[in-house]
Scaffold this motif. Sequence first.
Motif, PDB file in Angstrom:
ATOM      1  N   GLU A  46       1.020  -1.530  -0.077  1.00  0.00           N
ATOM      2  CA  GLU A  46       0.015   0.402   0.363  1.00  0.00           C
ATOM      3  C   GLU A  46       0.679   1.375  -0.227  1.00  0.00           C
ATOM      4  O   GLU A  46       1.956   1.014   0.884  1.00  0.00           O
ATOM      5  CB  GLU A  46      -0.813  -0.120   1.076  1.00  0.00           C
ATOM      6  N   VAL A  47       0.383   1.956  -0.724  1.00  0.00           N
ATOM      7  CA  VAL A  47       1.434   3.223  -1.056  1.00  0.00           C
ATOM      8  C   VAL A  47       0.626   4.346  -0.547  1.00  0.00           C
ATOM      9  O   VAL A  47      -0.278   4.827  -1.776  1.00  0.00           O
ATOM     10  CB  VAL A  47       2.596   3.297  -2.781  1.00  0.00           C
ATOM     11  N   ASP A  48       1.059   5.097   0.040  1.00  0.00           N
ATOM     12  CA  ASP A  48       0.476   6.115   0.132  1.00  0.00           C
ATOM     13  C   ASP A  48       1.332   7.856  -0.111  1.00  0.00           C
ATOM     14  O   ASP A  48       2.484   8.045   0.804  1.00  0.00           O
ATOM     15  CB  ASP A  48      -0.177   7.039   1.511  1.00  0.00           C
ATOM     16  N   SER A  49       2.112   8.579  -1.236  1.00  0.00           N
ATOM     17  CA  SER A  49       2.864   9.332  -1.448  1.00  0.00           C
ATOM     18  C   SER A  49       2.434  10.863  -1.834  1.00  0.00           C
ATOM     19  O   SER A  49       0.940  10.620  -2.164  1.00  0.00           O
ATOM     20  CB  SER A  49       3.501   9.030  -2.399  1.00  0.00           C
ATOM     21  N   GLN A  52       2.385  10.606  -5.677  1.00  0.00           N
ATOM     22  CA  GLN A  52       1.356   9.295  -6.353  1.00  0.00           C
ATOM     23  C   GLN A  52       1.499   9.205  -7.410  1.00  0.00           C
ATOM     24  O   GLN A  52       1.649   8.210  -8.287  1.00  0.00           O
ATOM     25  CB  GLN A  52      -0.139   9.125  -5.792  1.00  0.00           C
ATOM     26  N   ILE A  53       1.107   9.943  -7.967  1.00  0.00           N
ATOM     27  CA  ILE A  53       1.054  10.471  -9.866  1.00  0.00           C
ATOM     28  C   ILE A  53       2.382  10.056 -10.637  1.00  0.00           C
ATOM     29  O   ILE A  53       2.588   8.807 -10.989  1.00  0.00           O
ATOM     30  CB  ILE A  53      -0.091  11.684 -10.188  1.00  0.00           C
ATOM     31  N   GLN A  54       3.170  10.100  -9.663  1.00  0.00           N
ATOM     32  CA  GLN A  54       4.885  10.769 -10.210  1.00  0.00           C
ATOM     33  C   GLN A  54       5.375   9.512 -10.410  1.00  0.00           C
ATOM     34  O   GLN A  54       6.089   9.198 -11.478  1.00  0.00           O
ATOM     35  CB  GLN A  54       5.369  12.424 -10.235  1.00  0.00           C
ATOM     36  N   PHE A  55       4.980   9.165  -8.823  1.00  0.00           N
ATOM     37  CA  PHE A  55       5.975   7.603  -8.859  1.00  0.00           C
ATOM     38  C   PHE A  55       5.477   6.869  -7.930  1.00  0.00           C
ATOM     39  O   PHE A  55       6.137   5.750  -7.933  1.00  0.00           O
ATOM     40  CB  PHE A  55       7.038   8.532  -7.911  1.00  0.00           C
ATOM     41  N   GLY A  56       4.160   6.812  -7.711  1.00  0.00           N
ATOM     42  CA  GLY A  56       3.459   5.670  -7.287  1.00  0.00           C
ATOM     43  C   GLY A  56       4.032   4.266  -8.222  1.00  0.00           C
ATOM     44  O   GLY A  56       4.112   3.566  -6.974  1.00  0.00           O
ATOM     45  N   ALA A  57       4.084   4.113  -9.008  1.00  0.00           N
ATOM     46  CA  ALA A  57       3.808   2.500  -9.136  1.00  0.00           C
ATOM     47  C   ALA A  57       5.441   2.291  -9.344  1.00  0.00           C
ATOM     48  O   ALA A  57       5.795   1.287  -9.026  1.00  0.00           O
ATOM     49  CB  ALA A  57       3.583   2.892 -11.228  1.00  0.00           C
ATOM     50  N   GLN A  58       6.437   3.178  -9.266  1.00  0.00           N
ATOM     51  CA  GLN A  58       7.880   3.135  -8.937  1.00  0.00           C
ATOM     52  C   GLN A  58       8.016   2.535  -7.475  1.00  0.00           C
ATOM     53  O   GLN A  58       8.294   1.795  -7.897  1.00  0.00           O
ATOM     54  CB  GLN A  58       9.111   4.613  -9.220  1.00  0.00           C
TER      55      GLN A  58
END
Lengths: 107, 466
Positions: A46-49, A52-58
């Motif tokens: 689970e990622v909350d950054s 998020q849009i720019q690097f969430g997948a990375q």
Amino acid sequence: MRIAKPTVQPIVKPSMAGSLESNDCLVSLHPLAKEELREGEEVRVEVDSIVQIQFGAQIEATARDVLARFGLTRVLVRIQDKGALDCTLRARLEAAVLRAGGDDHEA
Amino acid sequence: MREKTAATLRQAMEAAHLEDGMTISFHHHLRNGDFVLDMVLREAEAMGLKGLRVAASSVFPCHGRLARAAERGVVAGLDTNYMSGPVAAAVARGAFAEPVRFRTHGGRPRAIDAGELHIDAAFIAAPAVDPLGNLSGVEGPSACGSLGYAMADAAHADTVIAVTDHFLDHSPERISIDHGQVDVVVKVDRIGDPAGIVSGTTKVTRDPVGLVIAEYAARAIEAAGLLRDGFCFQTGAGGASLAAASFVRERMREQGVRGRFLLGGITGYFVDMLEEGLFEDIYDVQCFDLAAVRSIRENAHHHEISASDYASVGRKRCYVDDLGAVLLGATEIDLDFNVNVHTDSNGVIIGGSGGHSDAAAGAEMAIIVAPLLRARLPIVVDRVRTVSTPGRTVDALVTEYGAAVNPARPELAQRLRDFGLPVFEIAELRRKALAMAGEPVRAPQGEREVAVVEYRDGTIIDRIMA
């Protein structure tokens, strides 16, 4: 990044590493029982950054990579990211894994 | 006896014969402590007014009522130089019937002076009013110092309403706006919260990255040959800008340089430099802290100026034209040196030009100071999401890794190199950042135009989609 050949450790307790300072991230690991996992799922990330849009997948890919290197399964990884670089994220993930390994000493 | 005092805000507003669709204006010297904009909108709603246009020099988080007024149709349009907080979010949601018009601190008074921005009623938050109706910013419980941004409104609005919480029985130590321009005066309980008036950073940064950037920026100014007698200087009020000012201050002391003026939004740090004798004068369009308010009240060399005199191209000259160096921030800067201070990397409105593009255009050397990466996002992008300040007016970017100089200024790049500063192509700084951070995914752009960006000369230089 190359890390010392890790010994496969079972996650025996929840752990945390990192902080919520700018350019850092707070990583927490929680053991999951088999029945808490969905069909075919080995780890849950689970990622909350703030990026998020720019690097969430990375960020998610890095988390899965580090867990795979340690051979960990049945674990929930939560990452609260405040813009950490990939090297910072990896360091936090590794520290959390080592702290979750059941030894009482600080990794 | 002629009386221009109204008993209530409602009476004052009725005296202005407000109608649906009219333009009402406000100034932002009370910053995030301002009560006046919200109280006028509350009254406007109670009066059943619709479709008003608000021309506010800036909008802060305290102005939540403006967002509600837009959603209820009380306000249809917004004309401003800067916004943050719930109004920015409301703009993105499309709460305003018309696209917001962003101007600059110099472009707004230019448009008012030229009759392009006609104001039906100006509401001037006045910290003190004397018996004749002269307005002063330097006295009273909500003293905020300069009233520079309200001066064009006072000069041109059909009706000028001063809203105050402090009547004087004597002449003020400094008259900001002449009584001859004021039609109606009304007293309310409080026009603002002094704690919110002093917003923004007024302390030198202790962040090591910020300090490196600041030292490079100060050395760049020195390398450019600008640290000589007569030097004119402006910085923002951010911690890194103040740190750079502290390095400039040291160099001026060491070399015995005496500057001509400090300009812009003024902090106690600038006041210290004036009092130390490093500069002859301060020209102040807005005070950022109470030390600046005290100084403008007491020091004859600390001058209150209008936004027109600060930065309007409609004047034959304005103070920004004499700047040697200005230090400015950025959310993004692109390979052509265009700077974005309107939107973040998700396209969300987070500010506005304020005086950014004015000072950049006027200064001999406009320096953007920013870290190479901010929250993993490279500061240098291929193309800025919103052009706030055109690249042709930006001379250099200074990061903690070194500087990039606009290719239109090769002699400046050479001076920086000769001075021992690390100088890169701007594309090289972008590559460095990407090598550390990875390539960010570009956030999608919306399809509805929610704002236009008007440059200081009145041309539209960009549109903001949400």
